[in-house]
Scaffold this active site. Structure first.
Site, PDB file in Angstrom:
ATOM      1  N   ASP A  48     -87.452  83.880  68.216  1.00 24.04           N
ATOM      2  CA  ASP A  48     -86.152  82.634  67.514  1.00 24.04           C
ATOM      3  C   ASP A  48     -85.102  83.585  67.753  1.00 24.04           C
ATOM      4  O   ASP A  48     -84.651  84.254  67.276  1.00 24.04           O
ATOM      5  CB  ASP A  48     -86.702  82.543  65.955  1.00 24.04           C
ATOM      6  CG  ASP A  48     -85.634  81.939  65.338  1.00 24.04           C
ATOM      7  OD1 ASP A  48     -84.648  81.244  65.776  1.00 24.04           O
ATOM      8  OD2 ASP A  48     -85.935  81.914  63.493  1.00 24.04           O
ATOM      9  N   ASP A  54     -83.860  76.940  70.696  1.00 26.29           N
ATOM     10  CA  ASP A  54     -83.795  77.937  70.265  1.00 26.29           C
ATOM     11  C   ASP A  54     -84.934  78.584  69.743  1.00 26.29           C
ATOM     12  O   ASP A  54     -84.688  80.065  69.957  1.00 26.29           O
ATOM     13  CB  ASP A  54     -82.555  78.826  69.656  1.00 26.29           C
ATOM     14  CG  ASP A  54     -83.059  77.776  68.204  1.00 26.29           C
ATOM     15  OD1 ASP A  54     -84.223  76.691  68.330  1.00 26.29           O
ATOM     16  OD2 ASP A  54     -81.842  78.308  66.560  1.00 26.29           O
ATOM     17  N   GLU A  55     -86.664  78.075  69.576  1.00 27.34           N
ATOM     18  CA  GLU A  55     -87.260  78.789  69.655  1.00 27.34           C
ATOM     19  C   GLU A  55     -88.614  78.794  70.086  1.00 27.34           C
ATOM     20  O   GLU A  55     -88.321  77.569  70.948  1.00 27.34           O
ATOM     21  CB  GLU A  55     -87.558  78.620  67.865  1.00 27.34           C
ATOM     22  CG  GLU A  55     -86.873  78.473  66.957  1.00 27.34           C
ATOM     23  CD  GLU A  55     -86.958  77.513  64.948  1.00 27.34           C
ATOM     24  OE1 GLU A  55     -88.355  77.966  65.106  1.00 27.34           O
ATOM     25  OE2 GLU A  55     -85.948  76.952  64.768  1.00 27.34           O
TER      26      GLU A  55
END
Length: 286
Positions: free
Chosen positions: A13, A109-110
């Site tokens: 993350d 973003d993960e």
């Protein structure tokens, strides 16, 4: 035997992703409370992301710019640069693919990584996580938090547990010690309404969820309650997809539990703008 057969799943993350990418182009933003907003209009703008210096003031993603500025009058606002976010998302996933082809982007973003079969080459899941953090920091100027576990649910909870730039390992031996004291609302998918329902029947922590029969959760929350109980017990068996493997979503939506009730047309429109921005971005991606 269980240890030999367990998968090793990572959840990576990127910390404060939008704000961090903006700070790469403008390093001075690292030294002040800042937030990314979708509009210059203080009445209708929405906070899309904030940096660590804005968090102590109580600035929250999804709230109006007006509310954020009341909490933090010195907040620096910047416009989003979505092309740059996409570029750095691709760079992060390319970094992850150095270790495994089982890289599943969960959002911009993960990402989940299955490194089960890579350990002979690159070391344990924890060692791979630390190497990824180092590479992201040194090569891209970004920090990531990484959860390491034997399933996707716990890997995600691990990356949430300690931020920024941290590795958290949730093993079969320690997951109860780390997770079970946490509030029930820390479990994935358990929002404010579901947590309130659980609280009403005496369930306040993740440990309390584990201590009751599965049927109790189903009776309280319906089918979703069964999934919550399975997750808390470590029974998630969902696999990590390969990069590029695609299953069209049946639906695309977004929900948010706000810190207080929102009232009136203007407040509701601001809240809807934040939610629809996320949904529109995902619709475009699909």
């Amino acid at each position: 035997m269980a240890g030999q057969m367990d998968r090793v799943i990572l959840h990576c993350d990127a910390n404060n992703f939008f704000a961090s990418v903006e700070s790469l182009a403008r390093p001075e933003l690292k030294t002040v409370p800042m937030a990314v907003s979708n509009s210059d209009d203080r009445r209708h703008g929405v906070i899309l992301a904030k940096n660590d210096l804005a968090k102590p003031f109580g600035v929250k993603t999804g709230e109006s710019v007006l509310e954020a500025l009341k909490k933090c009058p010195g907040l620096t606002l910047v416009k989003p640069h979505r092309a740059q976010y996409g570029e750095y998302s691709r760079k992060l996933n390319a970094l992850y693919q150095r270790y495994t082809d089982r890289v599943e982007a969960a959002s911009i973003d993960e990402s989940f990584l299955d490194v089960t079969d890579c350990q002979a080459l690159f070391g344990s899941g924890e060692e791979i996580a630390n190497a990824l953090r180092k590479s992201a920091r040194e090569e891209l100027g970004l920090t990531i938090s990484v959860g390491v576990s034997f399933n996707k649910t716990f890997a995600k909870l691990g990356s949430d547990y300690k931020k920024p730039d941290a590795t958290t390992v949730l093993s079969r031996e320690n997951f109860r010690q780390i997770l079970y004291p946490l509030p029930a609302g820390a479990m994935l998918g358990v929002g404010g309404a579901a947590e309130a329902s659980l609280n009403r029947i005496g369930i306040h922590t993740m440990g309390d969820i584990a201590a009751v029969p599965r049927e109790t959760l189903v009776a309280c929350l319906g089918k979703f309650g069964g999934a919550v109980w399975d997750g808390v017990m470590g029974l998630d068996r969902e696999r990590v997809k390969r990069m590029g493997e695609y299953e069209p979503p049946k639906s695309i939506g977004n929900g948010e539990t706000f810190p207080r009730d929102i009232r009136g047309r203007e407040e509701i429109e601001v809240a809807l703008m934040a939610l629809t921005d996320s949904v529109a971005q995902r619709l475009r991606a699909h």
